[in-house]
Design a protein around this motif. Structure first.
Motif: not given
Length: 442
Positions: A197-219
């Motif tokens: 479970e832990a190995a399946s999260v970071l790449l895609t989830a963090a990519t989505s986080y930057r796209m949507l939540i981060s001030d580098k993305g859509a925020r």
């Protein structure tokens, strides 16, 4: 025969025992061979099961700022498919350019490429310059390697010219029993998750986080309507959760009723099944506008307004529709193009309506740490759908290549079976099996 270090890792040995055991000279890894680069030139099916090999490779030397991780589990990402099909370019070109930097970078330029950009495991060695990690630590691995001596890295790691994706633009990736990573790639493994479970999260989830939540993305903000293409893929399924957690309204697009069931389990507010709504691929400007109008009507019927944001990693098949359908002042955020890199759209609908396009790639370590914190709190769940052993990694990658998967496809590396690695069973019990991994429960 299993080496003594691997035996100690699997036995849960303490740091002093792990540090005493000898590092093996070879290890088992999923890898590509430079001699196979032209194997698909016949124009036939680029079947990744033909190009991905599983076997022993030499153990590399450890740099002072690096860590050797015994990889318990990993996962398939689309860059594994790109690597194994040698498209859009063979990854051996990346390794050769990296190797030209000289010094320990030369280790990466080899006739074999160990692939894989996700991983969870146990630290077994730390270089002399590593301060934060020691043998025995349970970690997840970020896919991003950076040059911390480059000025741009300190503004945003994703802007540095020396930024590379581990296991794709570097060697010694995660689909293996061991991996060499920079200490700055590591984060604590969420204690309530299994290795897979832990190995399946970071790449895609963090990519989505930057796209949507981060001030580098859509925020995105409370109440935002977010159109999510491919909403049951690895990126999309995490995007749905992030939009919900942020107080937004996710509008998920899928291609079948079985995938719609997964979206319901994720709590997606609006589900659009392309097979039932007549939405298809838009190949001409006229088709793009017609598809955009149809999609816009569906969304307005469901939520009463146009989307603030379109989350698009599909690319050529959807990008023109995304730029059309978002509202005035809206945003299209993109991190990939699984259906093709050459996008066409009607620029009038962009400039006349003051819309934005944001390019986003992976995530910096701070963004990944924020995402990992949400996972550790149980607020974001894995979207693992199936798990393969390492010796069947070709089958796992083929599933993703043919888009026959949902969520993430995991791979057991050193972990002998699923369900291991949980060190906070109380939190796991409080969250509950269905909420913990909603995709697999379906």
């Amino acid at each position: 025969m299993m080496d003594s270090l691997t035996e100690a890792v699997l036995a849960g040995a303490p740091a002093e025992v792990l540090e005493r055991e000898q590092v093996p000279e070879q290890y088992t890894a999923a890898h590509l061979r430079a001699e196979d680069v032209g194997m698909f030139n016949d124009g036939g099916d680029k079947d990744v099961r033909r190009s991905i090999r599983v076997g022993n490779v030499p153990m590399p030397e450890l740099a002072p700022d690096e860590v050797l991780v015994a990889v318990m589990a990993s996962a398939i990402n689309y860059n594994t498919v790109w690597s194994a099909t040698f498209e859009p370019v063979p990854t051996f070109g990346f390794l050769k350019r990296f190797g030209r930097l000289g010094g320990l970078a030369a280790r990466h330029d080899l006739p074999h490429h160990v692939i894989g950009s996700d991983g969870a495991g146990v630290v077994v060695r730390a270089g002399s310059a590593v301060r934060s990690w020691r043998a025995g630590d349970h970690v997840v691995v970020s896919c991003v390697q950076v040059d911390d001596q480059e000025p741009a890295t300190h503004a945003d790691a994703m802007l540095g010219a020396g930024q590379r994706i581990w296991g794709y633009e570097t060697n010694f990736g995660g689909l293996a029993h061991y991996s060499v990573v920079k200490a700055s790639q590591l984060l604590p493994k969420p204690a309530h998750l299994t290795w897979e479970e832990a190995a399946s999260v970071l790449l895609t989830a963090a990519t989505s986080y930057r796209m949507l939540i981060s001030d580098k993305g859509a925020r995105i903000k409370l109440g935002d309507v977010v159109l999510i293409w491919g909403a049951t893929g690895g990126l999309g399924a995490f995007a749905v959760q992030l939009v919900k957690a942020a107080g937004g309204i996710p509008v998920g697009v899928v291609s079948s009723e079985s995938k719609a069931k997964v979206l319901r389990a994720l709590g997606c507010d609006v589900i659009i099944n392309r097979a039932e709504t007549g939405l298809g691929r838009a190949d001409t400007p006229e088709e793009t506008i017609e598809q955009g109008k149809r999609l816009g009507r569906i969304i307005r019927q469901e939520v009463g307004e146009d989307p603030h944001v379109a989350f698009d990693y599909i690319g050529r098949a959807t990008f023109g529709v995304s730029t059309f359908v978002v509202r005035r002042g809206g945003t299209v955020v993109t991190c990939g193009s699984s259906t093709g890199y050459q996008h066409t759209y009607d620029n009038r609908y962009l400039w006349m309506n003051s819309k934005r396009i944001i390019g986003s790639h992976a995530a910096n370590l701070q963004e990944q740490a924020e995402l990992n914190r949400l996972v550790a709190q149980g607020k974001i769940s894995p979207v693992l759908s199936t798990v393969y052993p390492l010796d069947e990694v070709g089958e796992a990658a083929r599933l993703v290549q043919n888009n026959e998967h949902i969520g993430k496809v995991g791979v057991l590396c050193l972990a002998p079976r699923e369900g291991l690695g949980v060190t906070d069973p109380a939190l796991r019990e409080r969250i509950g099996a269905a909420a913990l991994n909603p995709v697999r429960s379906i």
